[in-house]
Design a protein around this motif. Structure first.
Motif, PDB file in Angstrom:
ATOM      1  N   HIS A 159       0.870  -1.175   0.000  1.00 26.70           N
ATOM      2  CA  HIS A 159       0.000   0.000   0.000  1.00 26.70           C
ATOM      3  C   HIS A 159       0.906   1.223   0.000  1.00 26.70           C
ATOM      4  O   HIS A 159       1.648   1.455   0.951  1.00 26.70           O
ATOM      5  N   VAL A 160       0.861   2.001  -1.070  1.00 24.59           N
ATOM      6  CA  VAL A 160       1.762   3.139  -1.255  1.00 24.59           C
ATOM      7  C   VAL A 160       1.230   4.362  -0.510  1.00 24.59           C
ATOM      8  O   VAL A 160       0.159   4.880  -0.809  1.00 24.59           O
ATOM      9  N   ASP A 161       2.021   4.816   0.472  1.00 16.02           N
ATOM     10  CA  ASP A 161       1.695   6.038   1.214  1.00 16.02           C
ATOM     11  C   ASP A 161       2.359   7.263   0.608  1.00 16.02           C
ATOM     12  O   ASP A 161       1.845   8.374   0.728  1.00 16.02           O
ATOM     13  N   GLY A 162       3.519   7.070  -0.018  1.00 12.49           N
ATOM     14  CA  GLY A 162       4.236   8.172  -0.642  1.00 12.49           C
ATOM     15  C   GLY A 162       5.115   7.644  -1.764  1.00 12.49           C
ATOM     16  O   GLY A 162       5.615   6.528  -1.693  1.00 12.49           O
ATOM     17  N   ALA A 163       5.281   8.459  -2.829  1.00 16.32           N
ATOM     18  CA  ALA A 163       6.072   8.008  -3.980  1.00 16.32           C
ATOM     19  C   ALA A 163       6.529   9.191  -4.819  1.00 16.32           C
ATOM     20  O   ALA A 163       5.865  10.235  -4.855  1.00 16.32           O
ATOM     21  N   LEU A 164       7.661   8.994  -5.478  1.00 16.21           N
ATOM     22  CA  LEU A 164       8.154   9.986  -6.433  1.00 16.21           C
ATOM     23  C   LEU A 164       7.129  10.182  -7.548  1.00 16.21           C
ATOM     24  O   LEU A 164       6.827  11.310  -7.939  1.00 16.21           O
ATOM     25  N   VAL A 165       6.568   9.094  -8.052  1.00 16.41           N
ATOM     26  CA  VAL A 165       5.496   9.149  -9.050  1.00 16.41           C
ATOM     27  C   VAL A 165       4.184   9.252  -8.271  1.00 16.41           C
ATOM     28  O   VAL A 165       3.692   8.275  -7.709  1.00 16.41           O
TER      29      VAL A 165
END
Length: 155
Positions: free
Chosen positions: A112-118
């Motif tokens: 589960h992505v909480d933060g990303a460059l994209v």
């Protein structure tokens, strides 16, 4: 009456033992993930439609409390082309963090992505197939139109 109590206790013990063994097996799988992993190999589909090894380096970290962080840098980034339903990197660099859950029965984990460059990845659940081979963790997308495979080695 004593037989019923004895039978009840026996089934309770069997159930507790099975639950304990299931929990210890799940914990064993979860413990295999914990720690830092270095990128050993990244294979992905090129513009020619064939799978190629990328010249990349990276770091993957799983924490005991269910957090994940990943960074991958392509040393010679090619012009950006979206290779599937998701774009994971920008200018040859991928960085994201969040939480994960393991499903040992399907050999998958969901990131589960909480933060990303994209930024289009933020808030998404990314299912990943996994396998262990010695000190290596092999990860692939579960999307049939994404043709990449990453091999990580435990530090």
């Amino acid at each position: 009456m004593k037989k019923l109590i004895l039978i009840g206790l026996t089934f309770s013990l069997i159930g507790a033992l099975a639950n304990s063994q299931s929990r210890s097996g799940r914990e064993a799988i979860e413990n295999k993930f914990i720690g830092a992993w270095r990128l050993a190999q990244l294979e992905q589909e090129g513009s020619d439609g064939k799978i190629h090894a990328s010249d990349a380096s990276g770091l993957l970290v799983f924490t005991r409390d269910g957090h994940l962080s990943v960074q991958v840098m392509d040393r010679n980034p090619q012009p950006q082309a979206q290779a599937g339903p998701e774009q994971y990197s920008l200018a040859g660099y991928e960085a994201s963090f969040g939480t994960y859950q393991i499903d040992e029965h399907t050999h998958t984990f969901t990131f589960h992505v909480d933060g990303a460059l994209v930024r289009s990845l933020i808030g998404k659940d990314l299912p990943r197939a996994f396998d262990f081979s010695g000190k290596q963790l092999i990860v692939k997308s579960t999307h049939p139109d994404e043709h990449w495979r990453v091999t990580w080695e435990h530090y």
